[in-house]
Every structure is written in C-alpha cells, then in structure tokens.
Design an enzyme around this catalytic site. Structure first.
Site, short mmCIF file in Angstrom:
data_model
loop_
_atom_site.label_atom_id
_atom_site.label_comp_id
_atom_site.label_asym_id
_atom_site.label_seq_id
_atom_site.Cartn_x
_atom_site.Cartn_y
_atom_site.Cartn_z
N ASP A 31 -1.57 3.54 10.39
CA ASP A 31 -2.51 5.02 9.09
C ASP A 31 -2.11 6.29 10.58
OD1 ASP A 31 -3.60 6.79 8.11
OD2 ASP A 31 -4.99 5.89 8.40
N TRP A 36 1.55 12.58 11.34
CA TRP A 36 2.72 12.31 13.06
C TRP A 36 3.43 13.78 12.06
CZ3 TRP A 36 7.91 11.99 12.05
CH2 TRP A 36 8.71 11.45 13.22
N HIS A 48 6.37 9.00 7.02
CA HIS A 48 6.73 7.73 6.32
C HIS A 48 8.20 6.84 6.92
CE1 HIS A 48 3.18 8.33 4.03
NE2 HIS A 48 3.07 9.38 3.30
N SER A 76 -1.69 0.82 -1.14
CA SER A 76 -2.97 0.56 -1.51
C SER A 76 -3.33 0.81 -2.74
CB SER A 76 -4.22 0.52 -0.70
OG SER A 76 -4.44 2.13 -1.09
N GLU A 78 -5.36 2.49 -3.53
CA GLU A 78 -5.94 3.39 -3.71
C GLU A 78 -4.97 4.99 -3.75
OE1 GLU A 78 -7.77 1.23 -1.79
OE2 GLU A 78 -9.13 0.85 -4.22
N TRP A 80 -2.75 5.09 -4.80
CA TRP A 80 -1.85 5.96 -6.51
C TRP A 80 -1.86 7.24 -6.36
CZ3 TRP A 80 1.96 3.63 -8.48
CH2 TRP A 80 2.21 1.75 -7.87
N ARG A 82 -2.54 9.69 -4.68
CA ARG A 82 -2.37 11.08 -3.87
C ARG A 82 -1.36 11.33 -4.73
NH1 ARG A 82 -0.67 8.87 2.70
NH2 ARG A 82 -2.75 7.77 2.93
N LEU A 142 9.18 -15.47 10.86
CA LEU A 142 8.32 -14.99 11.43
C LEU A 142 7.83 -14.42 9.67
CD1 LEU A 142 5.83 -12.15 11.95
CD2 LEU A 142 7.66 -11.08 12.67
N ARG A 199 -4.98 -1.02 13.87
CA ARG A 199 -5.60 -0.03 12.73
C ARG A 199 -4.53 1.41 13.66
NH1 ARG A 199 -8.50 2.35 7.40
NH2 ARG A 199 -7.05 4.75 7.31
N SER A 207 -10.70 0.46 4.32
CA SER A 207 -10.08 0.84 3.74
C SER A 207 -9.04 0.02 2.49
CB SER A 207 -9.18 1.48 4.48
OG SER A 207 -9.18 2.76 5.02
N GLU A 218 -10.95 -9.95 14.75
CA GLU A 218 -10.79 -9.08 16.36
C GLU A 218 -10.26 -8.00 15.78
OE1 GLU A 218 -12.73 -9.55 19.27
OE2 GLU A 218 -13.44 -11.64 18.11
C1 FPP Z 1 -0.24 6.16 6.76
O1 FPP Z 1 -0.07 7.37 6.44
C2 FPP Z 1 0.50 5.38 5.41
C3 FPP Z 1 0.76 5.03 4.02
C4 FPP Z 1 -0.05 5.66 3.38
C5 FPP Z 1 1.67 3.66 4.17
C6 FPP Z 1 3.35 3.89 3.73
C7 FPP Z 1 3.44 3.33 4.86
C8 FPP Z 1 4.56 3.19 5.01
C9 FPP Z 1 6.02 3.80 4.53
C10 FPP Z 1 5.15 2.82 6.29
C11 FPP Z 1 6.35 1.90 6.28
C12 FPP Z 1 6.70 1.06 5.42
C13 FPP Z 1 7.52 0.70 4.92
C14 FPP Z 1 7.05 -1.05 4.50
C15 FPP Z 1 8.03 0.62 5.38
P1 FPP Z 1 -1.23 8.57 5.56
O2 FPP Z 1 0.25 8.77 5.15
O3 FPP Z 1 -2.50 7.81 5.36
O4 FPP Z 1 -1.04 9.32 7.15
P2 FPP Z 1 -2.46 10.50 7.33
O5 FPP Z 1 -3.81 9.84 7.75
O6 FPP Z 1 -1.90 10.65 8.79
O7 FPP Z 1 -2.08 11.33 6.06
#
Ligand code: FPP
Length: 251
Positions: A31, A36, A48, A76, A78, A80, A82, A142, A199, A207, A218
C-alpha cells in the site's frame, strides 16, 4: 544464509535471522503507491510503476532468505472502482511487469502462481499470466503468489458455490462440511497459511485480504510507502516476527 551479500556488511544494522524460524509464507499488502507519487507531484501510475521496482528487490531478498511462499496483493476485487484510467494503467503495468520479469524470475527458480478470479481480467493480462505460470511451473524455489482480482469474501463465495453444487449433484453431504473441506475449496488449497502479514503505508486494516487464511497470522505494519520498501525492511519484519510468541489460542 548470505543476507550480508545482499546488503553489504553494516556495523549499525543487524540483518541476522534465526534460520530455524524463517516463516514459510509471508503475505504483503503493498500500500501507499499513490501517496508516494503525490508526495513527489507525480501521477499515481508512476507510483504503481515504482511499486513494481520495489517488488523486484523484495522477491530477490525473499528468495535468498529461503522463503517458500510470498503472496502479494496486486489487485483487489474492490480496486475496479478506482478511476478507469488508473485501473487500465495498473492492468498495463502488470502485463509489462510479467513480460519483463518472466525470464529473470525463471532463471532464479521462482514459480509464479495466482489467487483470485482471473476471468474478469483483460485478455492480454490473462495470457501473460498463463505464459509465466507455464514457463515457471517446474521451478522449485520461491513461489510468488500474485493476488489478482482477489477478494477474501469473493474467494469464500466461490468456494461455497463449488461445495453447494457438489452437494446438489449428490457428490457430497452437508455433514462433510468442516474447516478442512472449506480450506480445500479456496484458491489457496495447496498453500500453507501465512505466518506473517506485512502492510505498508501506515494503514492497519485487512482490506478483504485472505480473511480465512490470516486467522492466526502475525501482523507487521510499517509507515513506509510500498515503493520505498526494500529487502532490508522484509528482514526487519521477519526479525520482529522471530521475537514473537505464537500461542494459537492456547496459554
Ligand atoms: C496500493 O497503492 C497498491 C495497489 C492498488 C496495487 C497495485 C500494486 C502494484 C502495481 C505494485 C506492483 C505490483 C506488481 C505485481 C507489478 P495505492 O494506490 O492504494 O496507494 P495509496 O493508498 O497511497 O493511494
């Protein structure tokens, strides 16, 4: 384990880990990409993208540590809701990431697996996911488990639907329903429960992430935004985990 090789020798920071007590499975809610980017007056999509870079370092460290499973919450059920352009840019980033990283992941003996309902994802992403799964299917290192269009509640609904249709078809009875049976119908049927959840970005909530599987996990929270999270932070989280006493409801 050669953690020092990754971070260089440091007198100030202790990167040592108890090799007898390394978690098998760590789950991460990545998150803070948006914040950032905002802090740097950049578009969220670049946040991202930077998140993808951070992931590379974390995967590398996880492999050196000898972790068996790393589950990452990439998109997630949810997410969608955005704005459409952000959803598209995440989907595009995922396609690019898999295309770009597939060879390196394979070379490092990483196996890619997924949880979530892939059927709603764009066709090109589904194809890229299938390609990288096929390429890495025999790898023994892994396992990187990418949660894509994943929601804990949605996963339970899909599991209950499968179980009920078997009952309706006369292949099972309701008496057979117990925790083990339900777990076997989840997307994580083959995967042990995470011992540790991380997290980032200072938010302290689940979430809808792995709500069944995290019952005794944990939790470790950090204020660090995901793009700033590095392998050394993963080590710090594991060190903290190693100092905890897990009682599983007992005394
Ligand atoms: C949360 O940041 C991140 C996401 C919604 C998921 C997407 C994550 C990535 C794209 C990271 C890279 C992963 C891969 C597999 C390439 P946010 O947008 O919720 O941040 P905010 O809470 O600061 O708005």
């Amino acid at each position: 384990m050669d953690i020092m090789k990754l971070f260089g020798k440091s007198k100030e920071v202790d990167y040592s880990l108890d090799s007898e007590n390394i978690p098998q499975h760590i789950a991460i809610i990545m998150d803070g990409n948006g914040r950032w980017a905002k802090k740097r007056q950049l578009p969220r999509s670049l946040g991202h993208r930077a998140g993808g870079e951070a992931l590379r370092d974390v995967i590398e460290t996880a492999a050196v540590i000898g972790l068996k499973y790393l589950t990452i919450y990439a998109f997630s059920t949810e997410n969608w809701s955005r704005p459409q352009d952000e959803v598209s840019s995440i989907m595009q980033l995922l396609v690019e990431y898999l295309k770009k990283e597939a060879k390196e992941l394979h070379k490092n003996n990483v196996k890619i697996i997924t949880i979530g309902d892939l059927s709603r994802l764009p066709r090109d992403l589904q194809q890229e996911v299938e390609k990288v799964k096929e390429l890495t299917k025999d790898n023994t290192g892994l396992r990187v488990n990418i949660a894509l269009n994943y929601g804990g509640r949605d996963e339970l609904v899909r599991a209950f639907k499968k179980i009920s249709s078997e009952i309706v078809a006369g292949n099972r009875t309701t008496d057979e329903i117990n925790e083990e049976l339900i777990a076997n119908y989840l997307d994580t049927a083959e995967i042990p429960e995470p011992e540790l959840l991380i997290r980032t970005s200072g938010e302290c909530r689940l979430s809808n992430f792995m709500i069944w599987q995290l019952s005794y996990t944990e939790f470790w929270f950090t204020d660090c935004y995901w793009p700033d999270f590095k392998g050394k932070d993963l080590v710090e989280a594991i060190q903290d985990y190693q100092n905890r006493e897990r009682r599983f409801g007992k005394v």
